[in-house]
Design an enzyme around this catalytic site. Structure first.
Site, PDB file in Angstrom:
ATOM      1  N   ASP A 325      78.218  17.585  20.959  1.00  0.00           N
ATOM      2  CA  ASP A 325      78.494  18.996  21.190  1.00  0.00           C
ATOM      3  C   ASP A 325      77.178  19.741  21.246  1.00  0.00           C
ATOM      4  O   ASP A 325      76.277  19.483  20.458  1.00  0.00           O
ATOM      5  CB  ASP A 325      79.344  19.544  20.047  1.00  0.00           C
ATOM      6  N   GLN A 398      87.010  46.751  25.170  1.00  0.00           N
ATOM      7  CA  GLN A 398      87.071  47.664  26.304  1.00  0.00           C
ATOM      8  C   GLN A 398      85.695  47.934  26.897  1.00  0.00           C
ATOM      9  O   GLN A 398      85.472  47.768  28.090  1.00  0.00           O
ATOM     10  CB  GLN A 398      87.705  48.982  25.858  1.00  0.00           C
ATOM     11  N   ARG A 400      82.896  46.388  25.984  1.00  0.00           N
ATOM     12  CA  ARG A 400      82.119  45.151  25.964  1.00  0.00           C
ATOM     13  C   ARG A 400      80.637  45.437  25.740  1.00  0.00           C
ATOM     14  O   ARG A 400      79.768  44.808  26.294  1.00  0.00           O
ATOM     15  CB  ARG A 400      82.354  44.328  27.240  1.00  0.00           C
ATOM     16  N   LYS A 413      73.728  48.219  23.837  1.00  0.00           N
ATOM     17  CA  LYS A 413      73.293  46.923  24.387  1.00  0.00           C
ATOM     18  C   LYS A 413      74.533  46.125  24.787  1.00  0.00           C
ATOM     19  O   LYS A 413      75.594  46.244  24.151  1.00  0.00           O
ATOM     20  CB  LYS A 413      72.423  46.149  23.391  1.00  0.00           C
ATOM     21  N   ASP A 536      85.693  18.495  15.353  1.00  0.00           N
ATOM     22  CA  ASP A 536      86.266  19.083  14.147  1.00  0.00           C
ATOM     23  C   ASP A 536      87.593  19.775  14.407  1.00  0.00           C
ATOM     24  O   ASP A 536      88.417  19.865  13.513  1.00  0.00           O
ATOM     25  CB  ASP A 536      85.271  20.027  13.471  1.00  0.00           C
TER      26      ASP A 536
END
Lengths: 700, 578
Positions: A325, A398, A400, A413, A536
């Site tokens: 992973d 909304q 983001r 940001k 996992d």
């Protein structure tokens, strides 16, 4: 106060006095022929010991084939040979048993609070934990031990899992998601949990772990069986070679006496034949074989990995493909800010200052890394968000974006498309330079975050996956060993390719889903390759079940743990590499000691053959190139060497031979040189030294 | 040693190795069903044979069916040879009017020729009619060789095919081996031998008057000599090519009618190792990696060269005479020097020692000198070569399948040492494979040891030993090693045509041949079902000099460790007592 269990983090010393004492007792108990017969090589030695003991008694009564002292010496050292082999096995087992004893302390019976339904307000009945069955519901409150393995179906609690993992920091367990599995024997420290029991008593994770470390259910692994066949057939060959030597000797004596009736030629004694047989059969590897196997499991445990079978440890050595992973294995847990790229006309320091301000209250790892970077690069210190009278605007689905509102301005940001929408609403646009920066970052596998103060675009923060230090070298070493590394990531192919190139993996699977992961494993297996992976989550379970070596994280779900054939108590995905190394080391140790054992025979011939036929054919004494003092001292010295070499090699068997990640051809050359050539030479020196010692002490 | 000796040894090895690639490639095409030229001419014959025998050409066999076919076919061959010997007095082509062979000798000879051993307890010219020689022994010379080749091809298919259950068709492999490989080569060699003066005739034995009359041991004067004749050349060609080794005449290729000139000697020696060596290349081609074939060939050749050098050196140094009489043993341009006892002057030391090495390296067993008269060390060379299991080139087919078994053992130990489940040519070597490989190694060793032990501890076994002391022991050990590894060469000095030895050695030959063929085919059957694991940096390379060295080590150690005690009481002590 938490009870500290540190059993698996401090490697046990190779020779723990307590284990030693137990092992000596066990070595004697293991003389039981019913136990010995499982190991054909050592069984032959035991039969030889019984036979020579009988001959020694006969000699003591005055009708022996040789002097009683000589036969007793051989018999004694043959018993020692068996005992030393038993001792090696017992030491290896003892280390596991000590481990198991620690674990067993956590398995004491506790009172469980059984619930009739998921509604805890309806009260519970107190039952012993041993009466719990699969599917039962129990309530576990602060201070309680969790009565059995299960899944959390309600509640959140901090749990002390140190009994299992050796890690004293508590972990959070909650219903749903990947942190829902709890293990019997661990303790809830705060809050409460409702647990659905998933294992019957005696079948829990702890039970299986104890079984594994104790070696109680240890079965011979396929490769061990194959090696045993080779050793058994060598034993049969040598058995015939020595048994037929008696008629050969009788014939030779008759032939010599026919020519020279005064000759003192005497046929070879049974004692000498038994000594020769024991020296020739591969007792070194035969005596250490099971210790090597148990020690391999033990090394896994030292690495805090519990293998569910010896077969799995062995398979780890055969792995061709590692599926790793990305997050946590190849890269550090999360993306981190690595650079501030200011917009035209804006100073980098201003961008950094604004970015830091916007991230002060952002507790995500990305947010923290921005604060750290600002401090590192521009010395901007952390400020108190209250002192600034700032108000944090958390990330919302909304907008983001996230940001901060200070009295005179608002700083945002966010991802480039979110910021662009925000700017469009305010009739502003992204400067061309900033857009170019954004694209460059994305192409390199990073994530750009745009920072805006009101409507002024300040610049871009580059967030990047940080590839773990040294991981590239490690993959290089794996490649040399012929193991292919494949990175699994949910990222888009572009980002994935960039990280893959940086980390030096051989291949990657981008936009991974449980389905395409499973398909990838099957595809490799169809090509005849063995695949190892870690996982996992519950959605990893099918892939874990399909993989040849599947290491489940202890922090993972019950389903993942059930599907894997190993559990990593540290929940560290990088451990997979170590697992492979331990598997390889186990096989190498077996091969090296087999080679050593067989190579030893040459010297033993030079010691015993001239001695055995000294009276028949004195000319054969020219083969006594070690110049051993007398026929009897030569044979005793060979038998003593043969016994002592087992003891001498116990540390090697337990530790495993030195391992270096290089190609097969190099490893072979190195091991052949050490154990093949070494095995040829060492006994010449050893037997000579023992012979000199025997003569020096006046024993022969 | 003279420079001529070196040149002859080098010439021999050079010629042999030059032939490996073309013949090996040709055989690979024969077994892979690819066109190879001769098939256009002989295909109708092949089809005719199948039609006659009712063989379905495309029908593939699993290992059990294949093994069953091998055993039934060999049993039939064995019965035919036995019957022919027992009723030859009533059959044609018996000009010397030889009577029926005794039951025990016929039993021994039938097994001997069916099992490709060609141990000869009898003397051809005084025991067997022309018909028995041709229809019995000659035919078996072809078929036992073809059987070995077929089993080898099945094992190679086991390694090269993957995830299937079948190994090919025994009848087809047998027919193609005989028709396309053995027959054409035998024709060429026969013509070469006839050109050198090897006899090929149906005439009765000829009588000649001695120019120098002599007396026999009982004192009667001897004035006439009987010169045996027969269809020898054709049989000698296949006896060499098929690593059979059964001589037409009692003294085998030391007989001037079997091997008259140095050139015929060279041709016969080349014929011994030709097919076994070339099969290594065939193996490389068929498994798709020629380097693997070269590696096996290199291991065989290195062992061969070492033993050849030892043998030549030992024979070139003549031991001192017990009487202390002066003996000219130095090599000069006019004489070979060294130990010429039991050797033909037309071959000298080098060509005798070379033959002795080649005939026991391969499971041929024909001789052009008497090994019994060699120096102890010189005589130990052929003995050890047999005890190694006949894998240094070895018998046609059987040598390579034996060597591949050793390779599997070598791979197993070495594979562990590199930290992986061992694999050979991408096939994982697991429990079942190890069981079969262990059987294949175990059976000849145990057979030889037991047969020797039985012989030395019974009166019947000791009665016919010619020499006392260690040399007598060597004679028995040699005979057991020869039968227990299907070689067939005789040390001489041991009267082996007794019911005891005929039975003992007959059983040894049976066990050594068929108890090896069945596990070999079982091994092939297990391997063919496996997938081929792709090779990588982590897999053990089996074509490198290191592996060649390891393979040599395993062959020598397994052979040496088993027989050192026995050898110590025979040739080793004999040499030390010189």
């Amino acid at each position: 106060m938490l009870q500290q269990h540190t059993h698996s983090h401090q490697p046990r010393p190779l020779f723990d006095p307590q284990i030693m004492r137990g092992a000596i007792m066990a070595a004697v108990r293991k003389l039981d022929p019913r136990h010995q017969v499982r190991n054909p090589v050592m069984f032959v030695v035991e039969v030889g010991s019984v036979l020579t003991t009988g001959l020694a008694i006969q000699a003591s009564l005055g009708q022996g084939e040789a002097s009683p002292g000589f036969i007793w010496a051989i018999a004694l050292w043959l018993w020692f040979t068996v005992l030393f082999a038993n001792f090696a096995e017992a030491v290896a087992e003892g280390r596991g048993k000590a481990q198991a004893a620690t674990l067993r302390q956590s398995r004491r019976d506790v009172q469980a609070k059984q619930l009739s339904s998921t509604d805890r307000s309806r009260g519970y009945t107190t039952v012993p934990s041993t009466s719990l069955r699969k599917g039962d519901l129990v309530l576990v409150e602060a201070g309680d031990s969790i009565p059995g393995d299960g899944d959390v179906i309600d509640g959140v609690a901090s749990v002390d899992e140190s009994a299992i993992t050796g890690e004293s920091a508590p972990v959070i367990r909650e219903s749903g998601g990947d942190r829902s599995a709890v293990t019997g024997g661990t303790r809830v420290l705060s809050d409460w949990l409702i647990v659905r029991i998933t294992a019957n008593p005696g079948e829990t994770f702890l039970d299986r772990m104890i079984e594994m470390v104790e070696g109680a259910k240890r079965q011979k692994t396929p490769n061990e069986i194959a090696l045993n066949i080779l050793l058994a057939s060598l034993t049969i060959i040598f058995l015939f070679a020595t048994v037929t030597l008696l008629p050969f000797s009788l014939y030779s004596v008759a032939a010599v006496k026919a020519l020279d009736p005064a000759s003192s030629a005497a046929p070879v004694t049974v004692t000498v034949l038994v000594a020769l047989l024991v020296c020739l059969i591969p007792t070194t590897i035969g005596g250490l074989l099971s210790a090597i196997g148990i020690a391999g499991m033990d090394r896994m445990i030292q690495a805090n990995v519990i293998a569910m079978s010896g077969r799995a440890v062995e398979a780890a050595g055969d792995v061709d493909v590692l599926l790793l992973d990305k997050t946590g294995t190849i890269t550090l847990g999360n993306r981190q800010a690595t650079a501030f790229l200011p917009a035209p006309g804006i100073s980098a320091a201003r961008l950094a200052d604004a970015a830091q301000l916007a991230s002060l209250a952002d507790e995500t790892p990305e947010g923290r890394s921005i604060v750290v970077l600002a401090k590192e690069q521009y010395g901007i210190r952390e400020r108190s968000i209250h002192a600034l009278e700032a108000e944090f605007i958390p990330f919302s689905a909304q907008t983001r974006m996230s940001g901060v509102q200070v009295p005179d301005r608002t700083i945002w940001k966010g991802a480039v498309d979110a910021i662009e929408r925000y700017l469009q609403d305010r009739r502003a646009a992204l400067p061309a330079q900033v857009r170019a920066d954004v694209e460059t970052i994305a192409k390199a596998g990073g994530t750009p975050l745009v920072v805006v103060e009101d409507v002024t675009v300040l610049g871009v923060i580059q967030l990047k996956d940080i590839v773990k230090g040294g991981i590239k070298e490690r993959f290089g070493a794996l490649r040399q060993m012929g193991i292919k590394t494949v990175m699994i990531t949910g990222d888009n192919p572009l980002t994935a390719a960039a990280i893959a190139a940086e980390a030096g993996v051989d291949d990657f699977l981008a936009q991974a889903t449980p389905e395409n992961k499973l398909e990838l494993i099957r595809e490799y297996q169809r090509g005849g390759r063995l695949v190892a992976m870690t996982g996992d989550g519950t959605n990893d379970a099918p892939a874990l079940a399909q993989a040849d070596v599947a290491v489940a994280m202890n922090s993972g779900t019950q389903a993942a743990k059930e599907a894997g054939n190993m559990v990593d108590l540290d929940s560290n995905p990088t451990k997979l590499i170590e697992v492979v190394e331990i598997g390889k080391q186990l096989l190498m140790t077996r091969g090296a000691l087999t080679t050593f054992s067989i190579a030893n025979d040459i010297a033993k011939y030079f010691a015993i053959i001239p001695a055995a036929f000294a009276t028949t054919y004195p000319a054969l004494n020219r083969l006594n190139i070690m110049r051993l003092a007398s026929p009897q001292s030569a044979i005793i010295a060979a038998v003593i060497f043969n016994a002592l070499v087992i003891v001498g090699l116990i540390p090697l068997a337990l530790r495993g031979i030195a391992y270096r990640p290089v190609g097969a051809a190099l490893v072979l050359r190195r091991n052949l040189l050490i154990y093949g050539l070494g095995g040829l030479i060492v006994p010449f020196i050893g037997i000579k030294l023992i012979d000199m010692l025997l003569v020096g002490l006046g024993l022969v | 040693m003279q420079w001529q000796s070196y040149t002859q040894l080098a010439l021999y090895l050079g010629l042999l190795l030059v032939c490996v690639k073309p013949l090996g490639a040709y055989m690979a095409r024969v077994y892979s069903d690819q066109p190879f030229g001769l098939d256009r001419l002989l295909a109708p014959v092949e089809r005719g044979i199948y039609r006659l025998a009712g063989v379905e050409r495309k029908a593939e066999m699993g290992w059990k069916t294949y093994a069953g076919a091998v055993l039934v076919f060999n049993l039939l061959g064995l019965l035919v040879v036995y019957l022919l010997q027992r009723i030859q007095q009533w059959l044609p082509l018996n000009p010397a009017q030889l009577p029926a062979v005794t039951a025990d000798s016929a039993f021994n000879t039938a097994i001997s020729f069916a099992s490709n051993t060609n141990w000869q307890g009898y003397s051809g010219e005084t025991s067997l009619s022309y018909l028995t020689q041709m229809a019995g022994l000659g035919v078996q010379n072809f078929l036992s060789a073809a059987t070995g080749m077929a089993v080898l091809v099945a094992l190679i298919r086991g390694l090269s095919r993957q995830s299937v259950r079948t190994l090919g068709n025994f009848w087809v492999d047998l027919t193609r081996s005989t028709l396309y490989i053995l027959l054409p080569l035998a024709c060429v060699v026969t013509l070469l031998l006839v050109s050198q003066g090897v006899v090929q005739s149906f005439d009765p034995y000829q009588s000649a008057t001695l120019l120098q009359p002599t007396t026999s041991s009982d004192g009667t004067p001897v004035t006439q000599q009987v010169l045996p004749l027969g269809p020898a050349a054709s049989q000698i060609a296949i006896k060499q090519l098929g690593t059979n080794g059964g001589g037409f005449f009692g003294v085998n290729s030391a007989h001037p009618f079997e091997n008259p000139t140095p050139l015929s000697n060279l041709v016969e020696m080349l014929a011994i190792l030709l097919i076994p060596a070339a099969l290594c290349y065939t193996f490389g081609v068929m498994v798709g990696d020629r380097r693997q074939g070269w590696a096996v060939l290199a291991a065989m050749t290195l062992i061969f060269v070492a033993f050849m050098a030892l043998s030549v050196a030992a024979e070139q140094q003549a031991p001192p005479l017990e009487s202390g009489a002066p003996l000219a043993t130095a090599a000069t341009p006019l004489q070979a020097g060294g130990n010429m006892e039991g050797k033909e002057t037309r071959f000298g030391i080098a060509n005798s020692a070379l033959w002795a090495t080649a005939t026991t390296a391969a499971s041929n067993g024909s001789v052009n000198s008497m090994h019994d008269a060699y120096t102890p060390l010189g005589g130990m060379v052929p003995m050890v070569l047999m005890q190694l299991g006949e894998v240094v080139y070895g018998g046609v087919g059987s040598g390579l399948y034996g060597m591949l078994t050793f390779a599997i053992i070598a791979v197993f130990v070495a594979g562990l040492m590199v930290g992986r489940t061992p694999e050979y040519l991408g096939k994982k070597i697991e429990t079942f494979e190890m069981k079969m490989a262990a059987l294949i190694i175990l059976i000849p060793c145990v057979t030889v040891l037991l047969a020797t032990a039985l012989a030395v501890s019974t009166d019947a076994g000791r009665a016919t030993v010619a020499n006392p002391g260690p040399h007598g022991f060597s004679e028995i050990l040699y005979a057991a090693s020869s039968a227990g590894n299907n070689n067939g060469s005789a040390f001489a000095g041991l009267g082996a045509n007794t019911p005891f030895y005929n039975m003992l050695l007959g059983l040894a030959m049976l066990s050594a041949r068929y108890w090896l063929i069945v596990p070999t085919l079982a091994l092939a059957g297990a391997l063919v079902r496996k997938q081929r694991v792709p090779t990588g940096a982590g897999t053990l390379p089996t074509h490198t000099p290191l592996f060649v060295g390891l393979l040599i080590g395993v062959v020598l150690i397994v052979g040496a460790l088993t027989f050192i005690p026995a050898l110590a009481l025979g040739p080793i002590v004999e040499q030390l007592m010189l």
